[in-house]
Write a protein that holds these residues in place. Structure first.
Motif, mmCIF file in Angstrom:
data_model
loop_
_atom_site.group_PDB
_atom_site.id
_atom_site.type_symbol
_atom_site.label_atom_id
_atom_site.label_comp_id
_atom_site.label_asym_id
_atom_site.label_seq_id
_atom_site.Cartn_x
_atom_site.Cartn_y
_atom_site.Cartn_z
ATOM 1 N N MET A 1 95.670 -9.341 65.077
ATOM 2 C CA MET A 1 94.572 -9.528 64.149
ATOM 3 C C MET A 1 93.370 -8.668 64.548
ATOM 4 O O MET A 1 92.720 -8.096 63.704
ATOM 5 C CB MET A 1 94.210 -11.011 64.113
ATOM 6 C CG MET A 1 93.152 -11.325 63.131
ATOM 7 S SD MET A 1 93.821 -11.154 61.480
ATOM 8 C CE MET A 1 92.525 -11.785 60.544
ATOM 9 N N ARG A 2 93.111 -8.595 65.833
ATOM 10 C CA ARG A 2 91.977 -7.810 66.317
ATOM 11 C C ARG A 2 92.156 -6.335 65.967
ATOM 12 O O ARG A 2 91.209 -5.647 65.606
ATOM 13 C CB ARG A 2 91.841 -7.990 67.824
ATOM 14 C CG ARG A 2 90.680 -7.234 68.409
ATOM 15 C CD ARG A 2 90.600 -7.450 69.880
ATOM 16 N NE ARG A 2 90.316 -8.849 70.143
ATOM 17 C CZ ARG A 2 89.849 -9.305 71.273
ATOM 18 N NH1 ARG A 2 89.627 -8.488 72.268
ATOM 19 N NH2 ARG A 2 89.617 -10.575 71.448
ATOM 20 N N THR A 3 93.399 -5.864 66.070
ATOM 21 C CA THR A 3 93.681 -4.467 65.746
ATOM 22 C C THR A 3 93.427 -4.203 64.268
ATOM 23 O O THR A 3 92.831 -3.189 63.904
ATOM 24 C CB THR A 3 95.138 -4.117 66.103
ATOM 25 O OG1 THR A 3 95.334 -4.397 67.484
ATOM 26 C CG2 THR A 3 95.428 -2.670 65.839
ATOM 27 N N THR A 4 93.846 -5.126 63.417
ATOM 28 C CA THR A 4 93.638 -4.963 61.975
ATOM 29 C C THR A 4 92.157 -4.945 61.639
ATOM 30 O O THR A 4 91.700 -4.095 60.859
ATOM 31 C CB THR A 4 94.326 -6.111 61.210
ATOM 32 O OG1 THR A 4 95.704 -6.122 61.560
ATOM 33 C CG2 THR A 4 94.168 -5.940 59.716
ATOM 34 N N ILE A 5 91.398 -5.846 62.222
ATOM 35 C CA ILE A 5 89.956 -5.891 61.962
ATOM 36 C C ILE A 5 89.293 -4.623 62.496
ATOM 37 O O ILE A 5 88.396 -4.067 61.864
ATOM 38 C CB ILE A 5 89.327 -7.153 62.578
ATOM 39 C CG1 ILE A 5 89.854 -8.388 61.854
ATOM 40 C CG2 ILE A 5 87.802 -7.112 62.496
ATOM 41 C CD1 ILE A 5 89.468 -9.703 62.493
ATOM 42 N N GLY A 6 89.743 -4.136 63.652
ATOM 43 C CA GLY A 6 89.186 -2.913 64.213
ATOM 44 C C GLY A 6 89.419 -1.712 63.315
ATOM 45 O O GLY A 6 88.519 -0.906 63.077
ATOM 46 N N TYR A 7 90.644 -1.579 62.814
ATOM 47 C CA TYR A 7 90.934 -0.468 61.900
ATOM 48 C C TYR A 7 90.140 -0.591 60.606
ATOM 49 O O TYR A 7 89.675 0.406 60.054
ATOM 50 C CB TYR A 7 92.426 -0.399 61.577
ATOM 51 C CG TYR A 7 93.246 0.308 62.628
ATOM 52 C CD1 TYR A 7 93.003 1.638 62.941
ATOM 53 C CD2 TYR A 7 94.255 -0.356 63.303
ATOM 54 C CE1 TYR A 7 93.754 2.290 63.896
ATOM 55 C CE2 TYR A 7 95.015 0.281 64.267
ATOM 56 C CZ TYR A 7 94.763 1.618 64.562
ATOM 57 O OH TYR A 7 95.502 2.251 65.512
ATOM 58 N N THR A 8 89.969 -1.816 60.115
ATOM 59 C CA THR A 8 89.217 -2.030 58.879
ATOM 60 C C THR A 8 87.752 -1.663 59.063
ATOM 61 O O THR A 8 87.174 -0.962 58.232
ATOM 62 C CB THR A 8 89.338 -3.498 58.427
ATOM 63 O OG1 THR A 8 90.722 -3.806 58.261
ATOM 64 C CG2 THR A 8 88.598 -3.739 57.129
ATOM 65 N N ALA A 9 87.134 -2.121 60.144
ATOM 66 C CA ALA A 9 85.735 -1.796 60.412
ATOM 67 C C ALA A 9 85.563 -0.297 60.592
ATOM 68 O O ALA A 9 84.597 0.294 60.092
ATOM 69 C CB ALA A 9 85.245 -2.546 61.646
ATOM 70 N N GLU A 10 86.499 0.326 61.287
ATOM 71 C CA GLU A 10 86.429 1.768 61.506
ATOM 72 C C GLU A 10 86.546 2.523 60.188
ATOM 73 O O GLU A 10 85.796 3.472 59.927
ATOM 74 C CB GLU A 10 87.542 2.189 62.460
ATOM 75 C CG GLU A 10 87.484 3.638 62.854
ATOM 76 C CD GLU A 10 88.614 4.003 63.820
ATOM 77 O OE1 GLU A 10 88.717 5.191 64.136
ATOM 78 O OE2 GLU A 10 89.383 3.124 64.237
ATOM 79 N N SER A 11 87.452 2.109 59.331
ATOM 80 C CA SER A 11 87.636 2.772 58.039
ATOM 81 C C SER A 11 86.406 2.636 57.154
ATOM 82 O O SER A 11 85.974 3.604 56.516
ATOM 83 C CB SER A 11 88.847 2.185 57.312
ATOM 84 O OG SER A 11 90.009 2.380 58.058
ATOM 85 N N ILE A 12 85.835 1.436 57.122
ATOM 86 C CA ILE A 12 84.610 1.230 56.347
ATOM 87 C C ILE A 12 83.480 2.086 56.919
ATOM 88 O O ILE A 12 82.676 2.652 56.184
ATOM 89 C CB ILE A 12 84.241 -0.263 56.317
ATOM 90 C CG1 ILE A 12 85.275 -1.028 55.503
ATOM 91 C CG2 ILE A 12 82.840 -0.480 55.748
ATOM 92 C CD1 ILE A 12 85.152 -2.525 55.591
ATOM 93 N N GLY A 13 83.416 2.197 58.238
ATOM 94 C CA GLY A 13 82.397 3.014 58.881
ATOM 95 C C GLY A 13 82.499 4.477 58.494
ATOM 96 O O GLY A 13 81.487 5.145 58.272
ATOM 97 N N TYR A 14 83.723 4.994 58.405
ATOM 98 C CA TYR A 14 83.898 6.390 57.975
ATOM 99 C C TYR A 14 83.381 6.605 56.561
ATOM 100 O O TYR A 14 82.699 7.594 56.280
ATOM 101 C CB TYR A 14 85.367 6.800 58.048
ATOM 102 C CG TYR A 14 85.854 7.107 59.448
ATOM 103 C CD1 TYR A 14 85.246 8.092 60.210
ATOM 104 C CD2 TYR A 14 86.911 6.409 59.999
ATOM 105 C CE1 TYR A 14 85.679 8.373 61.488
ATOM 106 C CE2 TYR A 14 87.362 6.683 61.276
ATOM 107 C CZ TYR A 14 86.747 7.670 62.013
ATOM 108 O OH TYR A 14 87.172 7.944 63.274
ATOM 109 N N VAL A 15 83.677 5.687 55.666
ATOM 110 C CA VAL A 15 83.231 5.834 54.273
ATOM 111 C C VAL A 15 81.711 5.719 54.174
ATOM 112 O O VAL A 15 81.055 6.547 53.533
ATOM 113 C CB VAL A 15 83.928 4.787 53.374
ATOM 114 C CG1 VAL A 15 83.339 4.801 51.974
ATOM 115 C CG2 VAL A 15 85.420 5.037 53.327
ATOM 116 N N VAL A 16 81.143 4.710 54.818
ATOM 117 C CA VAL A 16 79.691 4.501 54.762
ATOM 118 C C VAL A 16 78.957 5.678 55.404
ATOM 119 O O VAL A 16 77.986 6.198 54.850
ATOM 120 C CB VAL A 16 79.307 3.169 55.438
ATOM 121 C CG1 VAL A 16 77.807 3.047 55.633
ATOM 122 C CG2 VAL A 16 79.827 2.004 54.622
ATOM 123 N N GLY A 17 79.429 6.115 56.564
ATOM 124 C CA GLY A 17 78.785 7.247 57.237
ATOM 125 C C GLY A 17 78.867 8.527 56.434
ATOM 126 O O GLY A 17 77.896 9.279 56.341
#
Length: 75
Positions: A1-17
């Protein structure tokens, strides 16, 4: 679960940035509006640098979250 949340936060960060960077560059250097972020909020060009920082923080947080070892459950 932690890995999934990490990838999700990272992906959102790329789009927002990326959207923050594109919005900053378009307003500063071209005087136009690019991307979709200007449809959501109307900010001065320097405020978009703060959005870039939020994106970078999400990326770093996501990478750290998925790289930290998960505690082993006792059997």
């Amino acid at each position: 679960m932690r890995t999934t949340i990490g990838y999700t936060a990272e992906s959102i960060g790329y789009v927002v940035g990326a959207q923050g960077l594109v919005s900053f560059a378009s307003q500063t250097f071209f005087g136009t509006e690019w991307g979709w972020l200007h449809n959501v909020v109307d900010l001065p060009s320097t405020a978009y640098l703060g959005i870039v920082a939020v994106g970078l923080a999400l990326i770093v947080g996501g990478v750290k979250m998925r790289k930290t070892p998960q505690p082993q459950k006792a059997a």
